[in-house]
Each structure stands twice: as structure tokens, then as C-alpha cells.
Scaffold this motif. Structure first.
Motif, PDB file in Angstrom:
ATOM      1  N   LYS A 162     -18.870   5.439  -8.260  1.00 45.02           N
ATOM      2  CA  LYS A 162     -17.629   5.901  -7.623  1.00 45.02           C
ATOM      3  C   LYS A 162     -16.443   5.847  -8.585  1.00 45.02           C
ATOM      4  N   THR A 174      -1.777   6.439  -5.235  1.00 43.57           N
ATOM      5  CA  THR A 174      -0.711   7.349  -4.850  1.00 43.57           C
ATOM      6  C   THR A 174      -0.909   7.875  -3.434  1.00 43.57           C
ATOM      7  N   TRP A 182      -8.786  -1.811  -1.121  1.00 45.56           N
ATOM      8  CA  TRP A 182      -8.939  -1.005  -2.342  1.00 45.56           C
ATOM      9  C   TRP A 182      -8.333  -1.780  -3.492  1.00 45.56           C
ATOM     10  N   GLY A 210     -11.456   7.527  -4.466  1.00 47.48           N
ATOM     11  CA  GLY A 210     -11.626   7.532  -3.011  1.00 47.48           C
ATOM     12  C   GLY A 210     -10.350   8.007  -2.337  1.00 47.48           C
ATOM     13  N   LEU A 211     -10.501   8.466  -1.125  1.00 46.89           N
ATOM     14  CA  LEU A 211      -9.364   9.000  -0.362  1.00 46.89           C
ATOM     15  C   LEU A 211      -9.215   8.276   0.960  1.00 46.89           C
ATOM     16  N   ILE A 227      -4.614   8.508  -2.308  1.00 50.05           N
ATOM     17  CA  ILE A 227      -5.595   8.820  -3.366  1.00 50.05           C
ATOM     18  C   ILE A 227      -5.679   7.639  -4.331  1.00 50.05           C
ATOM     19  N   GLY A 281      -3.883  -2.838  -1.099  1.00 47.22           N
ATOM     20  CA  GLY A 281      -4.384  -1.459  -1.048  1.00 47.22           C
ATOM     21  C   GLY A 281      -5.515  -1.361  -0.030  1.00 47.22           C
ATOM     22  N   ARG A 282      -5.518  -0.281   0.705  1.00 52.39           N
ATOM     23  CA  ARG A 282      -6.517  -0.126   1.769  1.00 52.39           C
ATOM     24  C   ARG A 282      -7.503   0.990   1.462  1.00 52.39           C
ATOM     25  N   GLY A 283      -8.769   0.749   1.855  1.00 49.14           N
ATOM     26  CA  GLY A 283      -9.801   1.760   1.713  1.00 49.14           C
ATOM     27  C   GLY A 283     -10.251   2.227   3.091  1.00 49.14           C
ATOM     28  N   GLN A 284     -11.292   3.030   3.100  1.00 45.64           N
ATOM     29  CA  GLN A 284     -11.805   3.547   4.377  1.00 45.64           C
ATOM     30  C   GLN A 284     -12.423   2.440   5.213  1.00 45.64           C
ATOM     31  N   GLN A 298      -0.684  -2.242  -6.266  1.00 45.72           N
ATOM     32  CA  GLN A 298      -0.755  -2.408  -4.810  1.00 45.72           C
ATOM     33  C   GLN A 298      -1.347  -3.793  -4.559  1.00 45.72           C
ATOM     34  N   SER A 313       0.876  -1.177   0.000  1.00 47.50           N
ATOM     35  CA  SER A 313       0.000   0.000   0.000  1.00 47.50           C
ATOM     36  C   SER A 313       0.913   1.227   0.000  1.00 47.50           C
ATOM     37  N   THR A 314       0.617   2.185  -0.854  1.00 44.39           N
ATOM     38  CA  THR A 314       1.475   3.393  -0.896  1.00 44.39           C
ATOM     39  C   THR A 314       1.397   4.150   0.436  1.00 44.39           C
ATOM     40  N   ASN A 315       0.243   4.115   1.097  1.00 43.44           N
ATOM     41  CA  ASN A 315       0.133   4.773   2.416  1.00 43.44           C
ATOM     42  C   ASN A 315       1.084   4.117   3.417  1.00 43.44           C
TER      43      ASN A 315
HETATM   44  C1  BTN Z   1     -11.815   4.451  -0.159  1.00 42.14           C
HETATM   45  O1  BTN Z   1     -12.574   4.977  -0.948  1.00 42.14           O
HETATM   46  O2  BTN Z   1     -12.184   3.517   0.576  1.00 42.14           O
HETATM   47  C2  BTN Z   1     -10.409   4.959  -0.042  1.00 42.14           C
HETATM   48  C3  BTN Z   1      -9.527   4.417  -1.110  1.00 42.14           C
HETATM   49  C4  BTN Z   1      -8.105   4.907  -1.023  1.00 42.14           C
HETATM   50  C5  BTN Z   1      -7.190   4.135  -1.922  1.00 42.14           C
HETATM   51  C6  BTN Z   1      -5.813   4.714  -1.997  1.00 42.14           C
HETATM   52  S1  BTN Z   1      -4.848   3.983  -3.268  1.00 42.14           S
HETATM   53  C7  BTN Z   1      -3.431   4.759  -2.668  1.00 42.14           C
HETATM   54  C8  BTN Z   1      -3.490   4.735  -1.173  1.00 42.14           C
HETATM   55  N1  BTN Z   1      -2.913   3.510  -0.657  1.00 42.14           N
HETATM   56  C9  BTN Z   1      -3.825   2.722  -0.091  1.00 42.14           C
HETATM   57  O3  BTN Z   1      -3.590   1.601   0.416  1.00 42.14           O
HETATM   58  N2  BTN Z   1      -5.018   3.304  -0.117  1.00 42.14           N
HETATM   59  C10 BTN Z   1      -4.964   4.608  -0.745  1.00 42.14           C
END
Ligand code: BTN
Length: 255
Positions: free
Chosen positions: A121, A70, A60, A124-125, A143, A52-55, A49, A23-25
Motif C-alpha cells: 500500500k 491532505t 493513519w 489511502g483515501l 488523501i 490521522g484517521r483511516g477507513q 497529523q 487530522s486534516t479532515n
Molecule cells: C486509509 O487508507 O485507511 C485512509 C487513509 C486516509 C489518510 C488521510 S491523511 C489526510 C486525511 N486526514 C486524515 O485524518 N485522514 C486522511
């Protein structure tokens, strides 16, 4: 409040491009704990990724090479940690403006910070804040924008992408540059205390603002209107003349 003639001077000047990362975060967070300091505005980009993680603990999904995944490092020392939603507002606005200028269609912000086109959608952030004592040290601005992906897993609710809307592919690096310019413009305005202007722009683009719609609140379907957001970013709803405040976990949009 236009940002169009602004060029980014520090957001996106340093870019770290990765082929594959969890995950970039998470990558950015790990870099922050190393001894070499990263400069504010550093951007981490990944082609792929794998976690990747979402809210709210969701994942993600993004097909390799297709989308913008990013994370941007910001150091909002000038803001109190109680103002975290002010940052979320400007990042949403930057995305809203960047996508509107590419797509030429109405792009809405679904509270708190999803970007929607025609009830689908597109981005997402995931903004993760690191506080030190009473100070706001870092914001990791994650993002995810669906750019050139056209097939989505059935688990993803109502997805769309830039390519699905334009019927042609789009350069994700150009989109990122535009987003950096817009974020820097709004961020500098935030530094100057333009929160009031940002909030009214946010409400202007907020999906369902001042419209009677069905929401599920704490599991119950109700007809209500979004009439405001409070200083903590919670939604203010009007249900038959009665105002109530809801937070993220308490409301479901019926889209
Ligand atoms: C959402 O809508 O649930 C949030 C999505 C956010 C995804 C981005 S992709 C880049 C960054 N790294 C992650 O693991 N998540 C965010």
C-alpha cells in the motif's frame, strides 16, 4: 481518457498549510461550520497529523514532514448522494494516474480506494460526505500518500512509499499539484456524466479484476474472481459461476 493537458483552475488554488493538526479532515470539517465560507477546491495540508484517521475507524500513521496528508473540499451538488461511489472512483483514478506517472510502474487500485504497488500500500483515501436533506453538500476528500517515509511501524500491513520505489526522495508539493490537476480533470468529466468511462478505467486498474484469487469472505476462505462493482460500489464476485455481492466489511484480501 487522458487528463495530462489539463491545468487545475480551482482545486488547490487556495491552500491552507498547517504544521501540526489532529487530522486534516477534521480541520476542514470544523472550518465548514464557521461563518466564513471556504471555496470549493480548498486544500488543507499538514506537515504532521497527530490523530490521522483511516477507513473503518483505523488510524493513519505518517512520519512528520515526510508524506502527503491532505484534505480537499469538493461541493458535488450536481450529484445525487446515492452516487457517492462515483466520486470515490475518480479520486482513486487521479491518484492512480499521478503515482503511475511518477513511479513508472504498475499502480493498482485495491477496492474500494487504496493504491497499491507490487501488493504494497502506497496511498489511502478517506472521503467523508456531508449531506443536507436529499442534497450532497460537501465532500471532504482526505488523501494520505506515503512519499518520503521509508520506515514503518510493524502495525502497518505491507506499506511502501514513493521513495522506497524510486530510491530517491520526491517533492510532495509537486505530487499534490499533479493530484489536484488530475482530480479537477476527472471531476469536470463527472459533471459531464462520464461515469461509464470512469467505471471502466477503474475496473482496468482494479487489483485482482478478472483474476482467480483467494479472499476471506465473512471469515471463510474462498477462491473467487472480481467481475464488477455495483452502482453502490459494492464488489461483485464470481465464485465457481455463482455471483455474489459483498460490501466493505465482508471481505478481506489475502495479500
Ligand atoms: C486509509 O487508507 O485507511 C485512509 C487513509 C486516509 C489518510 C488521510 S491523511 C489526510 C486525511 N486526514 C486524515 O485524518 N485522514 C486522511
Amino acid at each position: 481518457m487522458q487528463n495530462n493537458h489539463f491545468s487545475a483552475t480551482y482545486i488547490g488554488t487556495t491552500k491552507i498549510k498547517l504544521d501540526r493538526v489532529a487530522s486534516t479532515n477534521d480541520f476542514l470539517r470544523a472550518e465548514l461550520s464557521k461563518s466564513t465560507p471556504l471555496v470549493e477546491g480548498t486544500v488543507i495540508m499538514a506537515d504532521e497529523q497527530y490523530a490521522g484517521r483511516g477507513q473503518m475507524g483505523t488510524s493513519w500513521e505518517s512520519q512528520k514532514g515526510k508524506n502527503l496528508t491532505t484534505s480537499i473540499l469538493l461541493c458535488p451538488h450536481f450529484l445525487s448522494p446515492t452516487k457517492q461511489f462515483d466520486l470515490s472512483i475518480i479520486i482513486s483514478l487521479a491518484l492512480q494516474q499521478a503515482l503511475t506517472s511518477i513511479l513508472n510502474v504498475k499502480v493498482e487500485i485495491k477496492w474500494p480506494n487504496d493504491l497499491y504497488v507490487n501488493n504494497k500500500k502506497i496511498a489511502g483515501l478517506l472521503i467523508e460526505n456531508i449531506l443536507q436533506g436529499s442534497k450532497w453538500k460537501y465532500a471532504i476528500v482526505g488523501i494520505g500518500v506515503n512519499v518520503n517515509q521509508t520506515e514503518f511501524s510493524s502495525k502497518i500491513k505491507h506499506p511502501t512509499s514513493v521513495q522506497k520505489i524510486l530510491h530517491s526522495s520526491y517533492c510532495k508539493e509537486n505530487l499534490l499539484n499533479e493530484i489536484c490537476i488530475l482530480i479537477e480533470g476527472f471531476y469536470e468529466q463527472l459533471r459531464k456524466g462520464k461515469q461509464k468511462e470512469h467505471k471502466s478505467l477503474y475496473l482496468k486498474h482494479l487489483l485482482g479484476f478478472n483474476e482467480l484469487r483467494i479472499y476471506k469472505i465473512k471469515g471463510i476462505s474462498v477462491q473467487a474472481k472480481i467481475v464488477d462493482i455495483d452502482p453502490n460500489g459494492r464488489l461483485v464476485l464470481d465464485t465457481n459461476g455463482t455471483l455474489s455481492i459483498v460490501n466493505f466489511k465482508e471481505i478481506e484480501f489475502c495479500i
